[in-house]
Structure formats: C-alpha cells, structure tokens
Design a protein around this motif. Structure first.
Motif, PDB file in Angstrom:
ATOM      1  N   VAL A 103     -18.851  -3.052  31.629  1.00 48.40           N
ATOM      2  CA  VAL A 103     -17.778  -3.845  31.017  1.00 48.40           C
ATOM      3  C   VAL A 103     -17.592  -5.162  31.767  1.00 48.40           C
ATOM      4  CG1 VAL A 103     -15.299  -3.883  30.495  1.00 48.40           C
ATOM      5  CG2 VAL A 103     -16.629  -1.804  30.087  1.00 48.40           C
ATOM      6  N   LEU A 104     -17.905  -5.162  33.051  1.00 54.60           N
ATOM      7  CA  LEU A 104     -17.737  -6.360  33.874  1.00 54.60           C
ATOM      8  C   LEU A 104     -18.545  -7.542  33.361  1.00 54.60           C
ATOM      9  CD1 LEU A 104     -16.505  -7.405  36.614  1.00 54.60           C
ATOM     10  CD2 LEU A 104     -18.708  -6.816  37.653  1.00 54.60           C
ATOM     11  N   TYR A 105     -19.636  -7.277  32.649  1.00 54.15           N
ATOM     12  CA  TYR A 105     -20.555  -8.351  32.270  1.00 54.15           C
ATOM     13  C   TYR A 105     -19.859  -9.505  31.559  1.00 54.15           C
ATOM     14  CZ  TYR A 105     -24.099 -10.971  29.773  1.00 54.15           C
ATOM     15  OH  TYR A 105     -24.864 -11.989  29.264  1.00 54.15           O
ATOM     16  N   GLY A 106     -19.038  -9.198  30.566  1.00 53.74           N
ATOM     17  CA  GLY A 106     -18.359 -10.270  29.836  1.00 53.74           C
ATOM     18  C   GLY A 106     -17.439 -11.074  30.730  1.00 53.74           C
ATOM     19  N   LEU A 107     -16.765 -10.406  31.658  1.00 55.62           N
ATOM     20  CA  LEU A 107     -15.894 -11.103  32.603  1.00 55.62           C
ATOM     21  C   LEU A 107     -16.718 -11.958  33.555  1.00 55.62           C
ATOM     22  CD1 LEU A 107     -13.502  -8.111  33.290  1.00 55.62           C
ATOM     23  CD2 LEU A 107     -12.913 -10.236  32.087  1.00 55.62           C
ATOM     24  N   ASN A 108     -17.895 -11.473  33.918  1.00 49.24           N
ATOM     25  CA  ASN A 108     -18.802 -12.238  34.769  1.00 49.24           C
ATOM     26  C   ASN A 108     -19.184 -13.558  34.093  1.00 49.24           C
ATOM     27  OD1 ASN A 108     -20.424 -12.763  36.963  1.00 49.24           O
ATOM     28  ND2 ASN A 108     -21.953 -11.222  36.494  1.00 49.24           N
ATOM     29  N   VAL A 109     -19.521 -13.471  32.816  1.00 50.40           N
ATOM     30  CA  VAL A 109     -19.868 -14.673  32.055  1.00 50.40           C
ATOM     31  C   VAL A 109     -18.684 -15.631  32.001  1.00 50.40           C
ATOM     32  CG1 VAL A 109     -20.495 -15.560  29.777  1.00 50.40           C
ATOM     33  CG2 VAL A 109     -21.628 -13.513  30.668  1.00 50.40           C
ATOM     34  N   ALA A 110     -17.500 -15.082  31.765  1.00 50.77           N
ATOM     35  CA  ALA A 110     -16.308 -15.934  31.635  1.00 50.77           C
ATOM     36  C   ALA A 110     -16.018 -16.681  32.926  1.00 50.77           C
ATOM     37  CB  ALA A 110     -15.109 -15.078  31.243  1.00 50.77           C
ATOM     38  N   HIS A 124     -14.263  -2.398  26.493  1.00 46.37           N
ATOM     39  CA  HIS A 124     -14.066  -3.809  26.835  1.00 46.37           C
ATOM     40  C   HIS A 124     -12.971  -4.467  26.004  1.00 46.37           C
ATOM     41  CE1 HIS A 124     -16.866  -5.470  23.578  1.00 46.37           C
ATOM     42  NE2 HIS A 124     -15.920  -6.391  23.608  1.00 46.37           N
ATOM     43  N   ARG A 125     -12.485  -3.765  24.971  1.00 45.88           N
ATOM     44  CA  ARG A 125     -11.360  -4.317  24.210  1.00 45.88           C
ATOM     45  C   ARG A 125     -10.091  -4.387  25.062  1.00 45.88           C
ATOM     46  NH1 ARG A 125     -10.309  -5.377  18.711  1.00 45.88           N
ATOM     47  NH2 ARG A 125      -8.134  -5.043  18.108  1.00 45.88           N
ATOM     48  N   THR A 126     -10.066  -3.615  26.164  1.00 42.87           N
ATOM     49  CA  THR A 126      -8.935  -3.697  27.092  1.00 42.87           C
ATOM     50  C   THR A 126      -8.796  -5.108  27.653  1.00 42.87           C
ATOM     51  OG1 THR A 126      -9.500  -1.420  27.711  1.00 42.87           O
ATOM     52  CG2 THR A 126      -7.851  -2.521  29.064  1.00 42.87           C
ATOM     53  N   ILE A 127      -9.908  -5.842  27.721  1.00 42.81           N
ATOM     54  CA  ILE A 127      -9.869  -7.219  28.218  1.00 42.81           C
ATOM     55  C   ILE A 127      -8.980  -8.082  27.320  1.00 42.81           C
ATOM     56  CG2 ILE A 127     -11.251  -9.304  28.634  1.00 42.81           C
ATOM     57  CD1 ILE A 127     -13.610  -7.397  29.303  1.00 42.81           C
ATOM     58  N   GLU A 128      -9.051  -7.838  26.007  1.00 46.00           N
ATOM     59  CA  GLU A 128      -8.217  -8.618  25.081  1.00 46.00           C
ATOM     60  C   GLU A 128      -6.739  -8.402  25.417  1.00 46.00           C
ATOM     61  OE1 GLU A 128      -8.045  -9.458  20.326  1.00 46.00           O
ATOM     62  OE2 GLU A 128      -8.151  -7.367  20.962  1.00 46.00           O
ATOM     63  N   ALA A 175      -6.535   3.570  29.960  1.00 49.59           N
ATOM     64  CA  ALA A 175      -6.003   4.690  29.170  1.00 49.59           C
ATOM     65  C   ALA A 175      -5.083   4.235  28.051  1.00 49.59           C
ATOM     66  CB  ALA A 175      -5.264   5.666  30.092  1.00 49.59           C
ATOM     67  N   SER A 176      -4.566   2.988  28.163  1.00 50.55           N
ATOM     68  CA  SER A 176      -3.678   2.486  27.107  1.00 50.55           C
ATOM     69  C   SER A 176      -4.459   1.954  25.915  1.00 50.55           C
ATOM     70  CB  SER A 176      -2.782   1.372  27.664  1.00 50.55           C
ATOM     71  OG  SER A 176      -3.542   0.193  27.953  1.00 50.55           O
ATOM     72  N   SER A 177      -5.763   1.806  26.055  1.00 49.63           N
ATOM     73  CA  SER A 177      -6.583   1.337  24.937  1.00 49.63           C
ATOM     74  C   SER A 177      -6.955   2.512  24.041  1.00 49.63           C
ATOM     75  CB  SER A 177      -7.869   0.685  25.458  1.00 49.63           C
ATOM     76  OG  SER A 177      -8.736   1.670  26.004  1.00 49.63           O
ATOM     77  N   THR A 178      -7.330   2.208  22.810  1.00 43.91           N
ATOM     78  CA  THR A 178      -7.729   3.279  21.882  1.00 43.91           C
ATOM     79  C   THR A 178      -8.917   4.046  22.436  1.00 43.91           C
ATOM     80  OG1 THR A 178      -6.933   1.988  20.007  1.00 43.91           O
ATOM     81  CG2 THR A 178      -8.459   3.797  19.526  1.00 43.91           C
ATOM     82  N   ARG A 179      -9.935   3.328  22.946  1.00 45.01           N
ATOM     83  CA  ARG A 179     -11.122   4.012  23.470  1.00 45.01           C
ATOM     84  C   ARG A 179     -10.777   4.854  24.694  1.00 45.01           C
ATOM     85  NH1 ARG A 179     -16.751   3.365  23.642  1.00 45.01           N
ATOM     86  NH2 ARG A 179     -17.550   5.228  24.682  1.00 45.01           N
ATOM     87  N   GLY A 180      -9.885   4.350  25.538  1.00 46.83           N
ATOM     88  CA  GLY A 180      -9.467   5.126  26.688  1.00 46.83           C
ATOM     89  C   GLY A 180      -8.758   6.402  26.289  1.00 46.83           C
ATOM     90  N   TRP A 181      -7.901   6.305  25.280  1.00 47.06           N
ATOM     91  CA  TRP A 181      -7.181   7.482  24.767  1.00 47.06           C
ATOM     92  C   TRP A 181      -8.149   8.492  24.159  1.00 47.06           C
ATOM     93  CZ3 TRP A 181      -6.589   8.571  19.376  1.00 47.06           C
ATOM     94  CH2 TRP A 181      -5.773   9.693  19.115  1.00 47.06           C
ATOM     95  N   ILE A 182      -9.127   7.991  23.392  1.00 50.22           N
ATOM     96  CA  ILE A 182     -10.138   8.868  22.794  1.00 50.22           C
ATOM     97  C   ILE A 182     -10.940   9.571  23.886  1.00 50.22           C
ATOM     98  CG2 ILE A 182     -12.312   8.879  21.496  1.00 50.22           C
ATOM     99  CD1 ILE A 182     -11.140   6.527  19.844  1.00 50.22           C
ATOM    100  N   ASN A 213     -10.621   8.967  32.100  1.00 49.40           N
ATOM    101  CA  ASN A 213     -10.348   7.606  31.604  1.00 49.40           C
ATOM    102  C   ASN A 213      -9.535   6.762  32.582  1.00 49.40           C
ATOM    103  OD1 ASN A 213      -7.755   8.621  31.415  1.00 49.40           O
ATOM    104  ND2 ASN A 213      -7.552   8.338  29.198  1.00 49.40           N
ATOM    105  N   GLU A 214      -9.463   7.170  33.845  1.00 45.38           N
ATOM    106  CA  GLU A 214      -8.730   6.369  34.821  1.00 45.38           C
ATOM    107  C   GLU A 214      -9.376   4.992  34.940  1.00 45.38           C
ATOM    108  OE1 GLU A 214      -8.785  10.691  36.253  1.00 45.38           O
ATOM    109  OE2 GLU A 214     -10.260   9.206  35.598  1.00 45.38           O
ATOM    110  N   GLY A 215      -8.567   3.970  35.176  1.00 46.80           N
ATOM    111  CA  GLY A 215      -9.109   2.632  35.362  1.00 46.80           C
ATOM    112  C   GLY A 215      -8.185   1.571  34.817  1.00 46.80           C
ATOM    113  N   PHE A 216      -8.594   0.326  34.989  1.00 47.26           N
ATOM    114  CA  PHE A 216      -7.762  -0.797  34.581  1.00 47.26           C
ATOM    115  C   PHE A 216      -8.612  -2.056  34.491  1.00 47.26           C
ATOM    116  CE2 PHE A 216      -7.917  -0.659  39.167  1.00 47.26           C
ATOM    117  CZ  PHE A 216      -8.129  -1.970  39.537  1.00 47.26           C
ATOM    118  N   ILE A 217      -8.078  -3.047  33.794  1.00 45.15           N
ATOM    119  CA  ILE A 217      -8.610  -4.407  33.819  1.00 45.15           C
ATOM    120  C   ILE A 217      -7.575  -5.276  34.513  1.00 45.15           C
ATOM    121  CG2 ILE A 217      -9.279  -6.436  32.468  1.00 45.15           C
ATOM    122  CD1 ILE A 217     -11.326  -4.245  32.219  1.00 45.15           C
TER     123      ILE A 217
END
Length: 455
Positions: free
Chosen positions: A416-423, A444-448, A376-383, A388-392
């Motif tokens: 969204v998990l996919y990029g974290l899976n790769v990492a 997924h910008r929340t990951i940044e 929810a703290s991300s721009t997309r979460g706010w939009i 929008n509950e959730g977290f990284i």
C-alpha cells in the motif's frame, strides 16, 4: 606477475550494491575486479532480507490459520521449524554457498578476488599480497556489521546476531531480544509464533523508535498478542551465561531475565578502519563515508550502500549503485534524492513508511498537518476482520500543500505504501490527490480518508 595489477575499476565488497556496480560495469566493457571477503551477494540474500522474509511468511501462515475459527471454520496447525530452516538452507542460501552468485558475476566479465580489500592510496587496493591499480577508480561497498552494545558480561558469551538466527536449525524454547528496531521486532514475532517464549528489551520508550509513535505502539500491541513480552525504556545492565542459559539483569530494577538464547539486534555500524580509508584522506573513525549526489567520496573514489549512512536497505544500495555506474561511465542522470526514502518493517501487520516522520519534519522547522486513520475503519479492513490492525498516517507540509511523509501500517502495508511513495517523491499536491479515484474496496482506499482528515 607485475607488482601492480592494472584494471579499470576495483569494487570492494560485493553485496547487492557492489555486485550491481561491478557486474554492470563489466557488462559495459570495463575491466572490473570485484573483491569479496565473505559471500558474493552480501548480507541480504544469506543472513537478512531473503531468509528473514521466508521466516516472516511462515509465521504469518501460522497466524492466519489461527484466525480461521473466527471466519471460516476450524483449523489445527502444528508449527514445524524444520520446514523453515530447510527452506532457508536449500532454497535461499544453497547452504550458504555463493557459487551461483560468483558465476553470475564472472559470466559478465568481472574478475572475482576473494579476500579483504584495503585502500593503499588513491586508485589502489591491496588484497593479501596483491595490489590492484584502478585507472578509473575504486568503489567502496563493504556494508555494515552488527552493533554490539558494551554491556558488562556480554562479550565472550554465545549470543546470537541476525546471522545465527537465520541459520538456526532448531528453535530455542526461550529468547531475549536486545533491541526493538526492525530486525528485533521481525525476528521476535516470528520466533514467538513458533512457540518460543520471547522477551524484547528496548532502551527507547517505544519500539521502532525511528518511526512514528503510532508504529511503535502497533508493533508492541501485535507482539504481545503473539505472546511476546515487550519491555521498553530499559536496557540490559549485565549479561551472563552459565553454559546452559543466559541471565540478563536490567537497568534500574532487580528483574532478571533468563533464556536459552540472547539475540543482539541493537543496530548496525560501519567500520572504516579495516579499509585503510586514511590513505585517501577519509576519517577511519567516522560512522559513514560521506558522498556527494553522484556517490563520489573523492577523486577516483565512490561509495554505495550501508557504508554511506543513508539507510541499511538493499533498495538504497541498488539505487546508489545505479547512480555510481552512470557517473563512472560518464552518463547523465539525476543526483541522489533521499526525500522519499521508503522502508518497511515486515511484521504482521507490515509497517511501511516513506519520507519524514512528523517529529523530524518539525525538527526541520516545517509547519505540518497530520492525520491518522485506522485501517479497520475502512470497508476492506472491516471485511478482513482478524489481522486488520493498522493505520494510515500522513504528514503534510502545510505551507506547500504536499505530503512529505507517510506511514502505511496494516495487511500488505508495504505494498500500500507504493502510492504514498510516488506522492512524496513527485510532490503531488494534496488537493490533487484528494480528487483521485480510489479503488473500492481496497486497503489503499484508507489513504483517501486520511487525505480528507488532513482538511
């Protein structure tokens, strides 16, 4: 017919992994016998992954409609369970008929034998009065069954397992769910959204006890928001059924729960004794078949899927199946690597995770850094607004500077998990991940932000 029927490979159990092994080997030109006691395709397409996600999709649509007034106007929705049951029956399972799957296997050149397969020593499997001798060997892929807890009074009552829930033509007015793991919370949320009065009883101090504490807290929060009752840190002490409803007495208190249905979702267990694994030197009382990195369980013996104890996930079964196929065909390839094992609980919001949790990493003696950032703290979460509950949450091996675990909870959290899976899988340095370009505005910008919080 000779006493022993000769073949190249016998695959016992044609769930997702077993069917893949059997079909691929048959396409490669081997003589393959596939043995299945129930439906070709196994638990996943008929009683688990596929029908449950149809239920989840339907429940999520109802929830989204409920969010319309806050964002877009007015909406009135009337839940109709018959639509869900009809889609599962007609589209997903063909009325629990596996003819399409059976034909798919035999079209590849495999021989389908219906019945219960039992080992009869190395390279030998019996099915009824037939004995198959496999020149290359045997693959075990018999999966797991629901674990039924030894609660006094439970045995003999008409309790449900996941299979009964998936086949339900009518929605019960009330239901108690024993177990707050992935299956329990997914089905609890779906039934609650279709106006069933649901109570979840979990013995651990939180839901989704194998995942991060934040994941369990989120699951409880959203279930309660959907009208379900969540009781943690307590177990059923006694169960009874009077022919009409269930009564569940809880441990340590006088509280009684009454409901039309009781769903047992307390995990799954492998049962090796019916396979006669003692004839090949394995322990029939073991909880899993031990395998090496190439899925070998002995000379001329392989095992794939839930029975290996590496996680009751279709994607693990298919991953192991590919490794076993390569080994049987003598083709090179890497050994099994479970460091980046992904899993998703398909609640709304989805709760995806990969690799180690913070606790498990610490239990392995690793020095970790963690961060938690709310979606929810991300721009997309706010939009996104409501829903929008959730977290990284990130878990870093502080000494090596790489991610060893992550949780992605939120709208489309499993995607969204996919990029974290790769990492995690590729062990990409955190410093390098911090200097990647993250699309704006995406979830997924929340990951940044979570990467920045690590430092």
């Amino acid at each position: 017919m000779s006493a022993n029927e000769q073949t190249d490979v016998v695959v016992v159990g044609l769930g997702p992994g077993g069917e893949h092994v059997a079909g691929t080997l048959a396409e490669a030109g081997l003589d393959v016998v596939g043995v299945e006691a129930e439906l070709v395709g196994g638990e996943c397409p008929y009683w688990a992954c596929v029908p449950s996600k149809m239920m989840v999709r339907a429940g999520s649509l109802l929830a989204e409609a409920g969010r319309v007034p806050a964002l877009a106007g007015e909406a009135v929705v009337t839940p109709d369970w018959a639509r869900v049951a009809g889609r599962i029956r007609d589209e997903a399972t063909d009325g629990w008929n596996d003819q399409v799957a059976a034909d798919r296997f035999t079209a590849k050149g495999g021989r389908l034998v219906r019945g219960t397969g039992r080992l009869a020593g190395p390279h030998r499997v019996t099915v009824g009065d037939r004995t198959f001798e496999a020149r290359r060997g045997v693959v075990l892929a018999t999966g797991t069954r629901p674990r039924i807890p030894p609660v006094p009074g439970l045995e003999g009552t008409p309790y449900w397992t996941n299979r009964d829930a998936m086949a339900a033509e009518e929605l019960p007015a009330s239901m108690v769910v024993l177990g707050g793991g992935a299956i329990g919370v997914e089905l609890a949320q779906v039934f609650a959204r279709f106006t069933c009065a649901v109570t979840v009883v979990e013995g651990q101090d939180r839901l989704l006890s194998q995942e991060e504490p934040e994941a369990g807290e989120l699951a409880a929060q959203v279930l309660r928001a959907d009208g379900a009752t969540v009781l943690t840190g307590t177990r059923a002490r006694q169960v009874s059924h009077d022919g009409r409803e269930f009564t569940v007495r809880l441990e340590g208190e006088e509280q009684l729960l009454r409901a039309d249905r009781l769903l047992v979702a307390t995990g799954r267990v492998a049962d090796l004794s019916p396979l006669a694994v003692h004839t090949v030197g394995l322990d029939p009382a073991a909880g899993a078949v031990p395998t090496d990195g190439h899925m070998r369980a002995g000379e001329g013996l392989w095992a794939v899927g839930d029975i290996t104890g590496r996680g009751a996930f279709t994607h693990v079964s298919m991953y192991q199946a590919e490794i076993a196929v390569r080994d049987i065909l003598g083709r090179p390839g890497p050994a099994a690597d479970y460091r980046a094992l992904p899993r998703v609980t398909f609640t709304d919001p989805e709760i995806g995770a990969v690799g180690l949790t913070e606790r498990r990493a610490q239990e392995q003696g690793l020095r970790v850094r963690t961060s938690v950032v709310r979606v929810a703290s991300s721009t997309r979460g706010w939009i996104h607004g409501p829903g929008n509950e959730g977290f990284i949450k990130l878990v870093e091996d502080a000494d090596r500077g790489v991610l060893i675990g992550a949780t992605s909870a939120g709208p489309m959290g499993g995607e969204v998990l996919y990029g974290l899976n790769v990492a995690v899988h590729a062990e990409i340095p955190v410093d390098r991940l911090q200097h990647m370009i993250y699309t704006y505005p995406t979830f997924h910008r929340t990951i940044e932000a979570a990467l920045g919080a690590l430092r």
